[in-house]
Enzyme design. Structure first.
Site, PDB file in Angstrom:
ATOM      1  N   SER A 127      37.103  41.037  40.001  1.00  0.00           N
ATOM      2  CA  SER A 127      35.887  41.202  40.777  1.00  0.00           C
ATOM      3  C   SER A 127      36.143  40.972  42.260  1.00  0.00           C
ATOM      4  O   SER A 127      37.011  40.176  42.632  1.00  0.00           O
ATOM      5  CB  SER A 127      34.828  40.206  40.288  1.00  0.00           C
ATOM      6  OG  SER A 127      33.732  40.146  41.173  1.00  0.00           O
ATOM      7  N   TYR A 152      31.805  32.066  38.285  1.00  0.00           N
ATOM      8  CA  TYR A 152      32.150  33.425  37.852  1.00  0.00           C
ATOM      9  C   TYR A 152      33.396  33.911  38.592  1.00  0.00           C
ATOM     10  O   TYR A 152      34.349  34.404  37.979  1.00  0.00           O
ATOM     11  CB  TYR A 152      30.977  34.367  38.113  1.00  0.00           C
ATOM     12  CG  TYR A 152      31.336  35.827  37.942  1.00  0.00           C
ATOM     13  CD1 TYR A 152      31.568  36.366  36.680  1.00  0.00           C
ATOM     14  CD2 TYR A 152      31.443  36.669  39.048  1.00  0.00           C
ATOM     15  CE1 TYR A 152      31.906  37.707  36.520  1.00  0.00           C
ATOM     16  CE2 TYR A 152      31.773  38.010  38.898  1.00  0.00           C
ATOM     17  CZ  TYR A 152      32.007  38.515  37.633  1.00  0.00           C
ATOM     18  OH  TYR A 152      32.351  39.845  37.482  1.00  0.00           O
TER      19      TYR A 152
END
Length: 334
Positions: A127, A152
């Protein structure tokens, strides 16, 4: 070839599975169908994939070590595209253990399955959030990614480190995919475009963080899929000439690589909302709020290495991408 696609009922996993199926490959897709968002949307994606005889779905949880091991043993996968994960920056502030189970234990189970069954190539979702506190734009794979601002993001950085270890120790070719703000048809309801469209059509206010001043490198789903399909055939190899001191941080002496996959044309969130208003022909009621904890202020992908590797650069305009999403949204929700 025969593929394992994890997160096959998810946004990106569905689109990748669909493209592989159209190309005639054999796919086993797995997903735990959790209730992080509306399961009916996941089931609707799977109904489309079920139209292909070369796609088979298995409901499995990535953290279920025996079951993941078993599916590898019973199938002679050649390549694995690992897109399953607990998504969402904000949810990681509420339910951190979900990220440990899915993104850490789950990723480890996939790595072990690939190692034990001699998979040709593992591609996995990372990501743009790994860039964390970085302020230099655009984000380059050579930039330091040691300062994430959400759990995350930390799990995605951990996935890259775990993958490098397996590439180094066992010669497993791995490629990490740093996605930048993916959007498009069949997207997740927790993502900005879906939420904004829902609210504007219903005449409800939308929450706009940091007064819409955040830059985002919005990347259309078809560009993401094309990049993945091309990269799965671009297998990293051992490079004895590479060193930590002189080589790119996105590569290694091991068969390991990481790429940014983004549009390389960031716009302000306020401009994105404006384009949606134009497409819907309706103004948004805006509830301006401060930047939310865990959010990165700006994202902007340097995709130089991606273009060199696969001779492709994401380029779908925001105007076109939003129009296609709205067309899908209106059809799906009738």
């Amino acid at each position: 070839m025969k593929y394992l696609v994890t997160g096959a009922a998810g946004f990106i996993g569905y689109h990748v599975s669909l493209q592989l199926a159209k190309m005639g490959h054999e796919i086993i897709g797995i997903d735990n169908l959790n209730n992080y968002y509306d399961v009916k949307l996941k089931q609707a994606r799977l109904r489309i994939l079920a139209n292909f005889d070369n796609f088979v779905f298995r409901k499995l949880d990535l953290a279920d070590t025996p079951s993941i091991s078993d599916i590898f043993i019973k199938n002679n996968f050649e390549r694995v595209i690992h897109l399953g994960a607990q998504a969402g920056v904000r949810y990681s502030l509420i339910n951190p253990m979900a990220y440990v189970d899915s993104n850490l234990i789950g990723h480890m189970n996939i790595l072990e399955g690939c190692r034990e069954n001699k998979i040709q190539h593992l591609l996995y979702a990372s990501s743009s959030s790994v860039y964390g506190l970085n302020e230099k734009l655009p984000f380059s794979i050579d930039d330091n990614v040691d300062h994430p601002v959400s759990l995350y993001a930390a799990t995605k950085k951990a996935n890259e480190l775990m993958s490098h270890t397996y590439s180094h120790l066992y010669g497993l070719p791995t490629t990490g995919l740093r996605f930048f703000t993916v959007y498009g048809p069949w997207g997740r309801p927790d993502m900005a475009l879906y939420k904004f469209t829902d609210a504007i059509i219903s005449g409800l206010p939308i929450d706009v963080y940091n007064n819409g001043e955040m830059l985002r490198d919005f990347t259309y789903i078809d560009d993401i899929v094309e990049s993945i399909i091309r990269l799965q055939s671009f297998i990293p190899h051992v490079n004895p000439q590479w060193t930590v001191e002189t080589g790119s941080a996105g590569l290694s002496s091991a068969p390991y690589a990481v790429y940014n996959i983004g549009n390389s044309n960031p716009i302000k969130l306020s401009e994105y909302i404006n384009q949606l208003e134009i497409t819907l022909n309706k103004k948004a009621i805006k509830n301006n709020l401060p930047i939310q904890q865990g959010d990165v202020l700006n994202t902007y992908a340097d995709t130089t290495e991606l273009a060199i590797a696969i001779n492709y650069k994401p380029s779908t305009s925001v105007a076109e991408g939003i129009r296609k999403f709205v067309d899908w949204y209106q059809e799906y929700h009738q």
